[in-house]
Scaffold this active site. Sequence first.
Site, PDB file in Angstrom:
ATOM      1  N   GLU A 284     -27.692   4.605  -8.357  1.00 36.17           N
ATOM      2  CA  GLU A 284     -28.070   3.603  -9.371  1.00 36.17           C
ATOM      3  C   GLU A 284     -27.163   2.381  -9.288  1.00 36.17           C
ATOM      4  O   GLU A 284     -27.614   1.260  -9.441  1.00 36.17           O
ATOM      5  CB  GLU A 284     -28.019   4.208 -10.778  1.00 36.17           C
ATOM      6  CG  GLU A 284     -29.079   5.263 -11.042  1.00 36.17           C
ATOM      7  CD  GLU A 284     -30.498   4.786 -10.759  1.00 36.17           C
ATOM      8  OE1 GLU A 284     -30.858   3.684 -11.171  1.00 36.17           O
ATOM      9  OE2 GLU A 284     -31.248   5.523 -10.107  1.00 36.17           O
ATOM     10  N   TRP A 287     -28.485   0.409  -6.705  1.00 35.16           N
ATOM     11  CA  TRP A 287     -29.679  -0.357  -7.134  1.00 35.16           C
ATOM     12  C   TRP A 287     -29.251  -1.727  -7.682  1.00 35.16           C
ATOM     13  O   TRP A 287     -29.892  -2.741  -7.460  1.00 35.16           O
ATOM     14  CB  TRP A 287     -30.453   0.393  -8.234  1.00 35.16           C
ATOM     15  CG  TRP A 287     -31.589   1.237  -7.714  1.00 35.16           C
ATOM     16  CD1 TRP A 287     -31.608   2.592  -7.607  1.00 35.16           C
ATOM     17  CD2 TRP A 287     -32.890   0.784  -7.268  1.00 35.16           C
ATOM     18  NE1 TRP A 287     -32.834   3.010  -7.119  1.00 35.16           N
ATOM     19  CE2 TRP A 287     -33.627   1.925  -6.901  1.00 35.16           C
ATOM     20  CE3 TRP A 287     -33.490  -0.463  -7.129  1.00 35.16           C
ATOM     21  CZ2 TRP A 287     -34.941   1.845  -6.407  1.00 35.16           C
ATOM     22  CZ3 TRP A 287     -34.791  -0.546  -6.643  1.00 35.16           C
ATOM     23  CH2 TRP A 287     -35.496   0.598  -6.293  1.00 35.16           C
ATOM     24  N   TRP A 315     -53.519 -13.692 -16.093  1.00 32.78           N
ATOM     25  CA  TRP A 315     -52.844 -13.240 -17.321  1.00 32.78           C
ATOM     26  C   TRP A 315     -53.648 -13.656 -18.553  1.00 32.78           C
ATOM     27  O   TRP A 315     -54.442 -14.609 -18.492  1.00 32.78           O
ATOM     28  CB  TRP A 315     -51.450 -13.882 -17.432  1.00 32.78           C
ATOM     29  CG  TRP A 315     -50.519 -13.548 -16.306  1.00 32.78           C
ATOM     30  CD1 TRP A 315     -50.069 -14.398 -15.326  1.00 32.78           C
ATOM     31  CD2 TRP A 315     -49.920 -12.273 -16.028  1.00 32.78           C
ATOM     32  NE1 TRP A 315     -49.230 -13.734 -14.461  1.00 32.78           N
ATOM     33  CE2 TRP A 315     -49.119 -12.421 -14.863  1.00 32.78           C
ATOM     34  CE3 TRP A 315     -49.977 -11.013 -16.627  1.00 32.78           C
ATOM     35  CZ2 TRP A 315     -48.390 -11.379 -14.306  1.00 32.78           C
ATOM     36  CZ3 TRP A 315     -49.241  -9.970 -16.064  1.00 32.78           C
ATOM     37  CH2 TRP A 315     -48.468 -10.156 -14.933  1.00 32.78           C
ATOM     38  N   ASN A 351     -33.107   3.083 -19.793  1.00 37.13           N
ATOM     39  CA  ASN A 351     -33.854   2.638 -18.613  1.00 37.13           C
ATOM     40  C   ASN A 351     -35.294   3.155 -18.586  1.00 37.13           C
ATOM     41  O   ASN A 351     -36.222   2.411 -18.281  1.00 37.13           O
ATOM     42  CB  ASN A 351     -33.121   3.067 -17.338  1.00 37.13           C
ATOM     43  CG  ASN A 351     -33.862   2.615 -16.093  1.00 37.13           C
ATOM     44  OD1 ASN A 351     -34.076   1.420 -15.887  1.00 37.13           O
ATOM     45  ND2 ASN A 351     -34.300   3.562 -15.282  1.00 37.13           N
ATOM     46  N   TRP A 369     -44.979 -11.250 -16.964  1.00 34.08           N
ATOM     47  CA  TRP A 369     -43.699 -10.537 -16.992  1.00 34.08           C
ATOM     48  C   TRP A 369     -42.545 -11.461 -17.362  1.00 34.08           C
ATOM     49  O   TRP A 369     -41.535 -11.034 -17.929  1.00 34.08           O
ATOM     50  CB  TRP A 369     -43.427  -9.811 -15.672  1.00 34.08           C
ATOM     51  CG  TRP A 369     -43.296 -10.703 -14.455  1.00 34.08           C
ATOM     52  CD1 TRP A 369     -44.283 -11.034 -13.575  1.00 34.08           C
ATOM     53  CD2 TRP A 369     -42.118 -11.365 -13.961  1.00 34.08           C
ATOM     54  NE1 TRP A 369     -43.802 -11.858 -12.589  1.00 34.08           N
ATOM     55  CE2 TRP A 369     -42.475 -12.077 -12.785  1.00 34.08           C
ATOM     56  CE3 TRP A 369     -40.794 -11.433 -14.392  1.00 34.08           C
ATOM     57  CZ2 TRP A 369     -41.554 -12.835 -12.056  1.00 34.08           C
ATOM     58  CZ3 TRP A 369     -39.873 -12.189 -13.654  1.00 34.08           C
ATOM     59  CH2 TRP A 369     -40.264 -12.879 -12.509  1.00 34.08           C
ATOM     60  N   TRP A 392     -38.204  -6.386 -14.019  1.00 31.79           N
ATOM     61  CA  TRP A 392     -39.519  -6.887 -14.469  1.00 31.79           C
ATOM     62  C   TRP A 392     -40.492  -7.009 -13.318  1.00 31.79           C
ATOM     63  O   TRP A 392     -41.674  -6.687 -13.449  1.00 31.79           O
ATOM     64  CB  TRP A 392     -39.341  -8.215 -15.223  1.00 31.79           C
ATOM     65  CG  TRP A 392     -38.930  -7.925 -16.635  1.00 31.79           C
ATOM     66  CD1 TRP A 392     -37.661  -7.923 -17.128  1.00 31.79           C
ATOM     67  CD2 TRP A 392     -39.786  -7.506 -17.707  1.00 31.79           C
ATOM     68  NE1 TRP A 392     -37.668  -7.536 -18.444  1.00 31.79           N
ATOM     69  CE2 TRP A 392     -38.965  -7.289 -18.827  1.00 31.79           C
ATOM     70  CE3 TRP A 392     -41.155  -7.300 -17.831  1.00 31.79           C
ATOM     71  CZ2 TRP A 392     -39.477  -6.858 -20.061  1.00 31.79           C
ATOM     72  CZ3 TRP A 392     -41.662  -6.877 -19.053  1.00 31.79           C
ATOM     73  CH2 TRP A 392     -40.825  -6.663 -20.151  1.00 31.79           C
TER      74      TRP A 392
HETATM   75  C1  FAD Z   1     -37.647  -4.197 -17.110  1.00 34.26           C
HETATM   76  C2  FAD Z   1     -36.207  -3.858 -16.801  1.00 34.26           C
HETATM   77  C3  FAD Z   1     -35.212  -4.788 -17.063  1.00 34.26           C
HETATM   78  C4  FAD Z   1     -33.881  -4.494 -16.775  1.00 34.26           C
HETATM   79  N1  FAD Z   1     -32.906  -5.432 -17.044  1.00 34.26           N
HETATM   80  C5  FAD Z   1     -31.621  -5.170 -16.751  1.00 34.26           C
HETATM   81  C6  FAD Z   1     -30.599  -6.132 -17.011  1.00 34.26           C
HETATM   82  O1  FAD Z   1     -30.860  -7.242 -17.478  1.00 34.26           O
HETATM   83  N2  FAD Z   1     -29.317  -5.783 -16.728  1.00 34.26           N
HETATM   84  C7  FAD Z   1     -28.986  -4.581 -16.179  1.00 34.26           C
HETATM   85  O2  FAD Z   1     -27.806  -4.325 -15.954  1.00 34.26           O
HETATM   86  N3  FAD Z   1     -29.932  -3.668 -15.904  1.00 34.26           N
HETATM   87  C8  FAD Z   1     -31.232  -3.913 -16.168  1.00 34.26           C
HETATM   88  N4  FAD Z   1     -32.182  -2.967 -15.902  1.00 34.26           N
HETATM   89  C9  FAD Z   1     -31.801  -1.747 -15.177  1.00 34.26           C
HETATM   90  C10 FAD Z   1     -31.393  -0.532 -16.030  1.00 34.26           C
HETATM   91  O3  FAD Z   1     -32.334  -0.308 -17.031  1.00 34.26           O
HETATM   92  C11 FAD Z   1     -30.005  -0.679 -16.664  1.00 34.26           C
HETATM   93  O4  FAD Z   1     -29.077  -1.071 -15.682  1.00 34.26           O
HETATM   94  C12 FAD Z   1     -29.524   0.639 -17.266  1.00 34.26           C
HETATM   95  O5  FAD Z   1     -30.434   1.081 -18.230  1.00 34.26           O
HETATM   96  C13 FAD Z   1     -28.154   0.437 -17.868  1.00 34.26           C
HETATM   97  O6  FAD Z   1     -27.743   1.603 -18.526  1.00 34.26           O
HETATM   98  P1  FAD Z   1     -26.507   2.445 -17.992  1.00 34.26           P
HETATM   99  O7  FAD Z   1     -25.338   1.555 -17.771  1.00 34.26           O
HETATM  100  O8  FAD Z   1     -26.337   3.599 -18.899  1.00 34.26           O
HETATM  101  O9  FAD Z   1     -27.041   2.915 -16.576  1.00 34.26           O
HETATM  102  P2  FAD Z   1     -26.627   4.158 -15.674  1.00 34.26           P
HETATM  103  O10 FAD Z   1     -27.850   5.002 -15.525  1.00 34.26           O
HETATM  104  O11 FAD Z   1     -25.404   4.808 -16.124  1.00 34.26           O
HETATM  105  O12 FAD Z   1     -26.385   3.483 -14.246  1.00 34.26           O
HETATM  106  C14 FAD Z   1     -25.093   2.987 -13.844  1.00 34.26           C
HETATM  107  C15 FAD Z   1     -25.213   1.524 -13.472  1.00 34.26           C
HETATM  108  O13 FAD Z   1     -26.104   1.359 -12.379  1.00 34.26           O
HETATM  109  C16 FAD Z   1     -26.836   0.143 -12.519  1.00 34.26           C
HETATM  110  N5  FAD Z   1     -28.267   0.446 -12.626  1.00 34.26           N
HETATM  111  C17 FAD Z   1     -28.837   1.561 -13.113  1.00 34.26           C
HETATM  112  N6  FAD Z   1     -30.178   1.494 -13.014  1.00 34.26           N
HETATM  113  C18 FAD Z   1     -30.453   0.289 -12.466  1.00 34.26           C
HETATM  114  C19 FAD Z   1     -31.659  -0.381 -12.108  1.00 34.26           C
HETATM  115  N7  FAD Z   1     -32.859   0.181 -12.276  1.00 34.26           N
HETATM  116  N8  FAD Z   1     -31.564  -1.618 -11.587  1.00 34.26           N
HETATM  117  C20 FAD Z   1     -30.370  -2.212 -11.387  1.00 34.26           C
HETATM  118  N9  FAD Z   1     -29.194  -1.610 -11.693  1.00 34.26           N
HETATM  119  C21 FAD Z   1     -29.239  -0.392 -12.225  1.00 34.26           C
HETATM  120  C22 FAD Z   1     -26.356  -0.510 -13.796  1.00 34.26           C
HETATM  121  O14 FAD Z   1     -25.381  -1.475 -13.487  1.00 34.26           O
HETATM  122  C23 FAD Z   1     -25.777   0.650 -14.579  1.00 34.26           C
HETATM  123  O15 FAD Z   1     -24.793   0.285 -15.500  1.00 34.26           O
HETATM  124  C24 FAD Z   1     -33.545  -3.239 -16.184  1.00 34.26           C
HETATM  125  C25 FAD Z   1     -34.560  -2.314 -15.930  1.00 34.26           C
HETATM  126  C26 FAD Z   1     -35.875  -2.613 -16.233  1.00 34.26           C
HETATM  127  C27 FAD Z   1     -36.940  -1.595 -15.953  1.00 34.26           C
END
Ligand code: FAD
Length: 482
Positions: A284, A287, A315, A351, A369, A392
Amino acid sequence: MSVGLVWFRQDFRLADNPALTAAIDQCDEILPVYIHDSREGTIGQIGQATQVWLHHSLQALHESLTARGSSLHVLAGDPEKILPQLAKALEVRGVFWNRCYDPVTLKRDKSVKKALDGFGAQSFLANLLFEPVKTLKANGDPYRVFTPYWKNLMHLLPGNLPLPAPRKIPTVVLKKTAASKIKSLQDIPLSKLELLPELPWADSMMTPWAVGEAAAKKKLARFLKTEAKHYNDARDIPSIQGTSRLSPHLHFGEISPLQIIAATFGKRRSVMSLNVGEETFVKEVVWREFAHNLIYQFPHTIDKPLDARFEKFPWAKKYQPQLTAWQRGQTGIPIIDAGMRELYATGWMHNRVRMVVASFLIKNLLIPWQEGERWFRDTLVDADVASNAMGWQWAAGSGADAAPFFRVFNPVLQGEKFDKEGDYVRCWVPELSSVPNKFLHKPWELSPIERQGLDYPAPLVDLKISRKAALEAFEAIKTSQK
Ligand SMILES: Cc1cc2nc3c(=O)[nH]c(=O)nc-3n(C[C@H](O)[C@H](O)[C@H](O)COP(=O)(O)OP(=O)(O)OC[C@H]3O[C@@H](n4cnc5c(N)ncnc54)[C@H](O)[C@@H]3O)c2cc1C
């Protein structure tokens, strides 16, 4: 005595901060500065929730610097003008900062570097694990699909060890002449930046959060000790603390991705030696890296589709009432409303729920979006230009490695699968707390008698009909050229 200027931007930490370490290595005295440029640029365009976080994060950085004999100098204006003036007045040996990779900041930084010609400007890799230009396919093309990107990167992990925090940061003693010369560049109190809105929302939103480098470090340690091993399964359940919640700390650089990777690996030297929870967690974090690579390689994707066919997507033309209902958590679809209310109340959303609310906005309501991206940008404390745009575009099916458009999340089934006992919905949509589990995710199926007294809206759209309309709209662009 040589002076080094350290320009803090999205790297509000002392440990694993290569710009700060280099400045201390090369100069006798250090001036740490933060320049608030509210006119334009990524930092200037940040949403309300991130502004609140920024305020607290700057405060925390100032306190850490003070504990090491220094302090943060807060200035406001155009860095392209301020930095050369400061550099000249202080006769600096170097100006040091850590790189950001979004197109607006990259463009600004290029001009700043030019304006600092002759003042030893140096920038460093700190907010990503690897330089985007170093993680390309063998033929030199950027990756558009995550799995091969991950397979390439995983062999390079855990990478270097993070840098330790400096024990002491030698403070600049301004000579009288320099002090008079930089009068116009005087510090301003943090409160003058007006990052905190006069709404009680800002205080309540921050209640669940502790901000700053020390808090981020503590949170990571706790996560690795207790939750990481179950992360693979727990990360999809929005009612529990199954994920790290490090995203806002990462966004503001209170912790670096390298520190997270190093702490997760410990003494282990390969991804194969991690348990399945840890490996998924590392993936992640990669990612995030992938998202930053995408906007570096395809800068237009911050607000335009990577798949150009989506520029012609039909749209909905008028959608303000539906958009408002979605933003306020009043769509009548419980899992959507729970997510949107969690977002507004805490600045964060799980997420799994982010994916479901995004799919609903784009596919069931046919709202562009970019509207969702904008709302998230304003309300998320982790709002990040790269991850938000990728998230998005993933949901829309228009981005790299995106969910195919025809995969429309069914919010009822998502709720029944990932919020089986309804704890998440009951927490954020208390109007439904007495509804039995069988109907919690589809209260419109309750009998009229059972619905009596339930102060909850009817669904904004019929899920089946709107799904069909979305697929037809997609058919309209499917055959056009990529
Ligand atoms: C529509 C949408 C919008 C999003 N907008 C953002 C945003 O503005 N900022 C943001 O940081 N994340 C965003 N995310 C990704 C993800 O939802 C969040 O990073 C995550 O929920 C953060 O929670 P956590 O720190 O507990 O993640 P954890 O599950 O603990 O993951 C650890 C770290 O990995 C990174 N990560 C995890 N999942 C993703 C992912 N899918 N994409 C990119 N990085 C990821 C984050 O930096 C996160 O802190 C978005 C996802 C979606 C579907």
